[in-house]
Write a protein that holds these residues in place. Structure first.
Motif, short mmCIF file in Angstrom:
data_model
loop_
_atom_site.label_atom_id
_atom_site.label_comp_id
_atom_site.label_asym_id
_atom_site.label_seq_id
_atom_site.Cartn_x
_atom_site.Cartn_y
_atom_site.Cartn_z
N UNK A 1 0.96 -1.20 -0.02
CA UNK A 1 0.07 0.06 -0.11
C UNK A 1 0.74 1.32 -0.13
N UNK A 2 2.10 1.32 0.64
CA UNK A 2 2.90 2.41 0.60
C UNK A 2 3.20 2.79 -0.81
N UNK A 3 3.40 1.91 -1.76
CA UNK A 3 3.81 2.29 -3.08
C UNK A 3 2.45 2.89 -3.78
N UNK A 4 1.38 2.55 -3.58
CA UNK A 4 0.16 2.87 -4.19
C UNK A 4 0.08 4.29 -3.62
N UNK A 5 0.12 4.48 -2.29
CA UNK A 5 -0.16 6.02 -1.62
C UNK A 5 0.95 6.84 -2.11
N UNK A 6 2.30 6.25 -2.39
CA UNK A 6 3.45 7.29 -2.99
C UNK A 6 3.17 7.29 -4.31
N UNK A 7 2.64 6.61 -5.14
CA UNK A 7 2.10 7.03 -6.39
C UNK A 7 0.90 8.00 -6.52
N UNK A 8 0.09 7.98 -5.60
CA UNK A 8 -1.10 8.94 -5.63
C UNK A 8 -0.77 10.38 -5.24
N UNK A 9 0.15 10.19 -4.06
CA UNK A 9 0.98 11.46 -3.96
C UNK A 9 1.39 12.30 -4.85
N UNK A 10 2.11 11.57 -5.76
CA UNK A 10 2.70 12.13 -7.05
C UNK A 10 1.88 12.85 -7.69
N UNK A 11 0.62 12.17 -8.09
CA UNK A 11 -0.48 12.37 -8.80
C UNK A 11 -0.71 13.88 -8.07
N UNK A 12 -1.21 13.97 -6.90
CA UNK A 12 -1.71 15.03 -5.95
C UNK A 12 -0.70 16.33 -6.22
N UNK A 13 0.39 16.22 -6.83
CA UNK A 13 1.42 17.34 -6.97
C UNK A 13 0.88 18.20 -8.32
N UNK A 14 0.14 17.61 -9.44
CA UNK A 14 -0.26 18.26 -10.21
C UNK A 14 -1.26 19.21 -10.02
N UNK A 15 -0.90 20.60 -10.30
CA UNK A 15 -1.84 21.65 -9.95
C UNK A 15 -3.34 21.42 -10.40
N UNK A 16 -4.21 21.72 -9.34
CA UNK A 16 -5.51 21.53 -9.42
C UNK A 16 -6.23 20.21 -9.27
N UNK A 17 -5.07 18.95 -9.13
CA UNK A 17 -6.03 17.84 -8.78
C UNK A 17 -6.17 17.91 -7.32
N UNK A 18 -7.42 17.59 -6.69
CA UNK A 18 -7.70 17.75 -5.32
C UNK A 18 -7.66 16.09 -4.77
N UNK A 19 -7.87 15.43 -5.58
CA UNK A 19 -8.16 13.85 -4.94
C UNK A 19 -7.77 12.84 -6.09
N UNK A 20 -7.21 11.80 -5.75
CA UNK A 20 -6.89 10.60 -6.60
C UNK A 20 -7.08 9.32 -6.05
N UNK A 21 -7.70 8.32 -7.06
CA UNK A 21 -7.85 6.97 -6.31
C UNK A 21 -7.47 5.71 -7.34
N UNK A 22 -6.99 4.75 -6.77
CA UNK A 22 -6.76 3.62 -7.89
C UNK A 22 -8.09 2.67 -7.58
N UNK A 23 -8.90 2.29 -8.57
CA UNK A 23 -10.09 1.56 -8.40
C UNK A 23 -10.18 0.32 -9.41
N UNK A 24 -10.43 -0.91 -8.83
CA UNK A 24 -10.72 -2.15 -9.67
C UNK A 24 -11.68 -1.78 -10.62
N UNK A 25 -11.40 -1.94 -11.85
CA UNK A 25 -12.48 -1.88 -12.77
C UNK A 25 -13.50 -2.88 -12.89
N UNK A 26 -13.41 -4.08 -12.56
CA UNK A 26 -14.16 -4.93 -12.48
C UNK A 26 -15.19 -4.92 -11.10
N UNK A 27 -14.70 -4.76 -10.05
CA UNK A 27 -15.50 -4.88 -8.62
C UNK A 27 -15.87 -3.29 -8.20
N UNK A 28 -15.12 -2.55 -8.75
CA UNK A 28 -15.27 -1.16 -8.19
C UNK A 28 -14.53 -0.79 -6.88
N UNK A 29 -14.14 -1.64 -6.20
CA UNK A 29 -13.23 -1.58 -4.85
C UNK A 29 -12.09 -0.59 -5.05
N UNK A 30 -11.71 0.26 -4.03
CA UNK A 30 -10.76 1.19 -3.95
C UNK A 30 -9.56 0.48 -3.55
#
Length: 116
Positions: A1-30
């Protein structure tokens, strides 16, 4: 999970992005989420509806991205991965603070990094 959190932290560094999530395309689970991600809960359903509509229209290519806009935000969903079932990278974007084209470019770069 630390790697995913790190990846999402980098996503949030893009100006204007207020939140980000990785979601399973089949089940919808985050798998992981950071920031304001209310719209990502519905991303799985939106992707399913859009994919069904594209197939009914005769499109044989896979779905790459979806942008749903409200008066204050864009909810961007990118399909990440080509092998098996993809993961959805979802972002909540403040319309007042960013350019959607730049956000799409940055999210694509982040999605590619997730696959590496």
């Amino acid at each position: 999970m630390a790697l995913l959190d790190s990846a999402l932290t980098r996503v949030l560094q893009t100006p204007g992005i207020a939140g980000a999530a990785l979601v399973d395309s089949v089940t919808g689970l985050s798998y992981a989420s950071l920031g304001e991600v209310d719209g990502s809960r519905d991303a799985h359903d939106i992707v399913g509806i859009a994919d069904t509509g594209l197939r009914q229209a005769g499109c044989t290519d896979g779905l790459e991205s979806i942008v749903v806009s409200t008066p204050s935000t864009h909810h961007v969903t990118l399909s990440v991965g080509n092998d098996g079932d993809p993961v959805l990278l979802c972002a909540t974007v403040d319309r007042e603070r960013t350019n959607l084209a730049w956000v799409l470019q940055d999210l694509t770069r982040h999605a590619d990094a997730l696959l590496a």
